[in-house]
Design a protein around this motif. Structure first.
Motif, PDB file in Angstrom:
ATOM      1  N   GLY A   1      34.597  33.947 119.942  1.00 23.26           N
ATOM      2  CA  GLY A   1      33.178  33.092 120.021  1.00 23.26           C
ATOM      3  C   GLY A   1      31.624  33.462 119.092  1.00 23.26           C
ATOM      4  N   LEU A   2      32.514  34.111 117.797  1.00 25.20           N
ATOM      5  CA  LEU A   2      31.708  33.988 116.972  1.00 25.20           C
ATOM      6  C   LEU A   2      32.246  32.999 116.102  1.00 25.20           C
ATOM      7  N   PRO A   3      30.951  32.627 115.432  1.00 22.23           N
ATOM      8  CA  PRO A   3      31.081  31.715 113.989  1.00 22.23           C
ATOM      9  C   PRO A   3      31.421  32.307 112.913  1.00 22.23           C
ATOM     10  N   ARG A   4      32.117  31.373 112.347  1.00 25.35           N
ATOM     11  CA  ARG A   4      32.357  31.718 110.900  1.00 25.35           C
ATOM     12  C   ARG A   4      31.378  31.346 109.895  1.00 25.35           C
ATOM     13  N   ILE A   5      30.951  32.650 108.796  1.00 26.57           N
ATOM     14  CA  ILE A   5      29.225  32.213 108.467  1.00 26.57           C
ATOM     15  C   ILE A   5      30.073  32.045 107.028  1.00 26.57           C
ATOM     16  N   ASP A   6      29.138  30.917 106.075  1.00 29.66           N
ATOM     17  CA  ASP A   6      28.966  30.704 105.036  1.00 29.66           C
ATOM     18  C   ASP A   6      27.986  31.401 104.526  1.00 29.66           C
ATOM     19  N   TYR A   7      27.896  33.099 103.883  1.00 33.30           N
ATOM     20  CA  TYR A   7      26.971  33.454 103.050  1.00 33.30           C
ATOM     21  C   TYR A   7      26.261  32.765 101.953  1.00 33.30           C
ATOM     22  N   ARG A   8      26.991  31.558 101.650  1.00 35.69           N
ATOM     23  CA  ARG A   8      26.987  31.018  99.974  1.00 35.69           C
ATOM     24  C   ARG A   8      26.012  29.887 100.221  1.00 35.69           C
ATOM     25  N   GLY A   9      25.868  30.085 101.707  1.00 38.56           N
ATOM     26  CA  GLY A   9      24.250  28.678 102.134  1.00 38.56           C
ATOM     27  C   GLY A   9      23.749  28.634 103.497  1.00 38.56           C
ATOM     28  N   PRO A  10      23.236  27.956 103.346  1.00 36.63           N
ATOM     29  CA  PRO A  10      22.507  26.845 102.331  1.00 36.63           C
ATOM     30  C   PRO A  10      21.559  28.198 101.177  1.00 36.63           C
ATOM     31  N   ALA A  11      20.595  27.193 100.563  1.00 32.63           N
ATOM     32  CA  ALA A  11      20.828  28.018  99.968  1.00 32.63           C
ATOM     33  C   ALA A  11      18.864  28.385  99.859  1.00 32.63           C
ATOM     34  N   GLY A  12      19.021  29.101  99.311  1.00 33.50           N
ATOM     35  CA  GLY A  12      17.378  29.907  99.609  1.00 33.50           C
ATOM     36  C   GLY A  12      17.794  30.078 100.855  1.00 33.50           C
ATOM     37  N   ALA A  13      17.786  30.393 102.230  1.00 33.75           N
ATOM     38  CA  ALA A  13      17.775  30.643 103.497  1.00 33.75           C
ATOM     39  C   ALA A  13      17.976  31.984 103.568  1.00 33.75           C
ATOM     40  N   PRO A  14      16.855  32.850 103.967  1.00 37.60           N
ATOM     41  CA  PRO A  14      16.482  34.569 103.986  1.00 37.60           C
ATOM     42  C   PRO A  14      17.349  35.214 105.253  1.00 37.60           C
ATOM     43  N   ALA A  15      17.810  36.316 104.873  1.00 38.92           N
ATOM     44  CA  ALA A  15      18.742  36.647 105.816  1.00 38.92           C
ATOM     45  C   ALA A  15      17.263  37.937 106.725  1.00 38.92           C
ATOM     46  N   LEU A  16      17.881  38.235 107.267  1.00 43.18           N
ATOM     47  CA  LEU A  16      17.044  39.554 108.204  1.00 43.18           C
ATOM     48  C   LEU A  16      16.593  40.954 106.983  1.00 43.18           C
ATOM     49  N   TYR A  17      17.591  40.859 106.862  1.00 37.53           N
ATOM     50  CA  TYR A  17      17.041  41.800 105.538  1.00 37.53           C
ATOM     51  C   TYR A  17      16.075  40.817 104.360  1.00 37.53           C
ATOM     52  N   SER A  18      15.555  41.695 103.346  1.00 37.70           N
ATOM     53  CA  SER A  18      15.144  41.286 102.338  1.00 37.70           C
ATOM     54  C   SER A  18      16.373  41.697 101.185  1.00 37.70           C
ATOM     55  N   PRO A  19      16.512  41.206  99.760  1.00 37.12           N
ATOM     56  CA  PRO A  19      17.171  41.802  99.190  1.00 37.12           C
ATOM     57  C   PRO A  19      16.769  43.224  98.497  1.00 37.12           C
ATOM     58  N   ASP A  20      15.451  43.271  98.512  1.00 34.67           N
ATOM     59  CA  ASP A  20      15.311  44.462  97.853  1.00 34.67           C
ATOM     60  C   ASP A  20      15.422  45.250  98.906  1.00 34.67           C
ATOM     61  N   SER A  21      15.989  45.066 100.104  1.00 31.38           N
ATOM     62  CA  SER A  21      16.315  46.465 101.510  1.00 31.38           C
ATOM     63  C   SER A  21      16.835  47.353 101.186  1.00 31.38           C
ATOM     64  N   VAL A  22      16.602  48.141 101.805  1.00 35.43           N
ATOM     65  CA  VAL A  22      18.211  49.460 101.168  1.00 35.43           C
ATOM     66  C   VAL A  22      19.367  49.072 101.908  1.00 35.43           C
ATOM     67  N   ALA A  23      19.248  48.573 102.524  1.00 34.40           N
ATOM     68  CA  ALA A  23      19.866  48.255 103.762  1.00 34.40           C
ATOM     69  C   ALA A  23      21.382  46.973 103.082  1.00 34.40           C
ATOM     70  N   TRP A  24      20.276  46.596 101.926  1.00 30.92           N
ATOM     71  CA  TRP A  24      21.776  45.275 101.205  1.00 30.92           C
ATOM     72  C   TRP A  24      22.423  46.472 100.086  1.00 30.92           C
ATOM     73  N   HIS A  25      22.085  46.891  99.980  1.00 28.65           N
ATOM     74  CA  HIS A  25      22.156  48.094  99.242  1.00 28.65           C
ATOM     75  C   HIS A  25      22.940  49.298  99.636  1.00 28.65           C
ATOM     76  N   ILE A  26      23.234  49.688 101.075  1.00 30.02           N
ATOM     77  CA  ILE A  26      23.577  50.320 101.340  1.00 30.02           C
ATOM     78  C   ILE A  26      24.907  49.752 102.227  1.00 30.02           C
ATOM     79  N   PHE A  27      25.145  48.630 102.302  1.00 28.05           N
ATOM     80  CA  PHE A  27      25.934  48.044 102.960  1.00 28.05           C
ATOM     81  C   PHE A  27      27.075  47.493 101.834  1.00 28.05           C
ATOM     82  N   LYS A  28      26.747  47.216 101.054  1.00 27.98           N
ATOM     83  CA  LYS A  28      27.373  47.045  99.708  1.00 27.98           C
ATOM     84  C   LYS A  28      28.858  47.697  99.440  1.00 27.98           C
ATOM     85  N   ASN A  29      28.747  48.786  99.700  1.00 28.23           N
ATOM     86  CA  ASN A  29      29.282  49.244  98.963  1.00 28.23           C
ATOM     87  C   ASN A  29      30.515  50.562 100.263  1.00 28.23           C
ATOM     88  N   PRO A  30      31.876  49.793 100.610  1.00 27.34           N
ATOM     89  CA  PRO A  30      32.656  50.526 101.249  1.00 27.34           C
ATOM     90  C   PRO A  30      33.136  51.748 101.511  1.00 27.34           C
TER      91      PRO A  30
END
Length: 302
Positions: free
Chosen positions: A21-50
């Motif tokens: 029931g969950l959609p497949r996600i294209d993280y690459r597009g659409p170009a410029g589409a913002p996320a719920l967190y900004s790229p300079d957020s702490v979360a973007w750094h935390i969740f990149k690291n396995p």
């Protein structure tokens, strides 16, 4: 109420797998589409690291399993005990979607999770009723998630200042609200108050041993990290506050993080701070926003 707040960052080839029931996600597009967190957020750094994801996820789940109503919701309504890898992939999918997907996609995923949780209810073995979308339980899960991932990242990947930790909780408020956790912590002080309020309700469940045994046997990290999975589990136990480790009966020598173990886990965490994993949500989301693929891996000042 997530069955395992542990994220799979590589067991399915790097891109988390959606659940039913969950959609497949294209993280690459659409170009410029913002996320719920900004790229300079702490979360973007935390969740990149396995390393932070695996270690912090185990810490969070251990705290969740200590709460009897959360524990029943997790163990009685989840495929985790029988299909742990699939459950890790699904949970990783939801977490990465929340952080890196275009905001409208992330909101759809979160609404789908809320609808699934609406169906989860029951009675604990000692006769207490529970609902997965009980505000108290949602707040506790959000509290444990924020604590687990953030403290794992700070301890084993890159130290975070107190200001960064407080900012991480503030940045998470809109997403916590979407998950209906309206009383989730807004600061480290809030988190500590919630721990103090919940501590009397926690108890040592026998299934904690089952959970840790499953985590030791399930390939929940990228292949290069699997030889170190056992010491990463001990690193997760070590993150628990002293009172929680004692209460959950995890203060025995078999769970003690040896000095060498800690050094290895920190070296691994530091390595993945500098090592972009191609085609994963953090890299693809950076490219979507016109940032370099290594945007999150070039070092960061607090």
């Amino acid at each position: 109420m997530s069955a395992a707040t542990i994220q799979d960052h590589g067991a399915s080839g790097g891109r988390p797998t959606p659940g039913h029931g969950l959609p497949r996600i294209d993280y690459r597009g659409p170009a410029g589409a913002p996320a719920l967190y900004s790229p300079d957020s702490v979360a973007w750094h935390i969740f990149k690291n396995p390393v932070a994801l695996f270690v912090g996820g185990i810490t969070a789940v251990l705290l969740e399993l200590g709460e009897p109503r959360v524990r029943s919701g997790v163990w009685d309504h989840s495929i985790f005990p029988t299909q742990p890898l699939r459950r890790l992939q699904r949970t990783g999918y939801v977490t990465h979607a929340s952080v890196y997907a275009p905001a409208d996609v992330a909101e759809r995923v979160i609404r789908a999770v809320n609808r699934m949780h609406d169906k989860v209810e029951g009675i604990t073995p000692d006769g207490r009723s529970y609902r997965a979308n009980d505000p108290v339980l949602l707040d506790w899960v959000q509290c444990t998630v924020g604590f687990g991932f953030m403290e794992a990242y700070s301890a084993y990947c890159r130290p975070l200042s107190m200001e960064e930790k407080d900012r991480s909780y503030r940045e998470a408020e809109p997403v916590a609200t979407l998950f209906q956790a309206h009383g989730a912590p807004r600061s480290v002080a809030d988190q500590q108050r919630q721990f103090a309020a919940m501590a009397p309700l926690l108890e040592p469940p026998p299934i904690i041993g089952n959970f840790l045994d499953i985590m030791a046997k399930t390939p929940g990290v990228p292949a290069p990290l699997r030889p170190f999975q056992a010491m990463m589990i001990r690193a997760a136990v070590a993150l628990l506050p002293d009172w929680a480790r004692a209460l959950l009966e995890l203060d025995g020598p078999q769970w003690r993080l040896r000095r060498w173990d800690g050094l290895v886990v920190r070296r691994l965490g530091a390595l993945f701070e500098r090592l972009p994993i191609p085609k994963t949500p953090p890299v693809e989301a950076s490219l979507r926003l016109g940032l370099p693929a290594n945007f999150l891996y070039r070092g960061r000042k607090g």
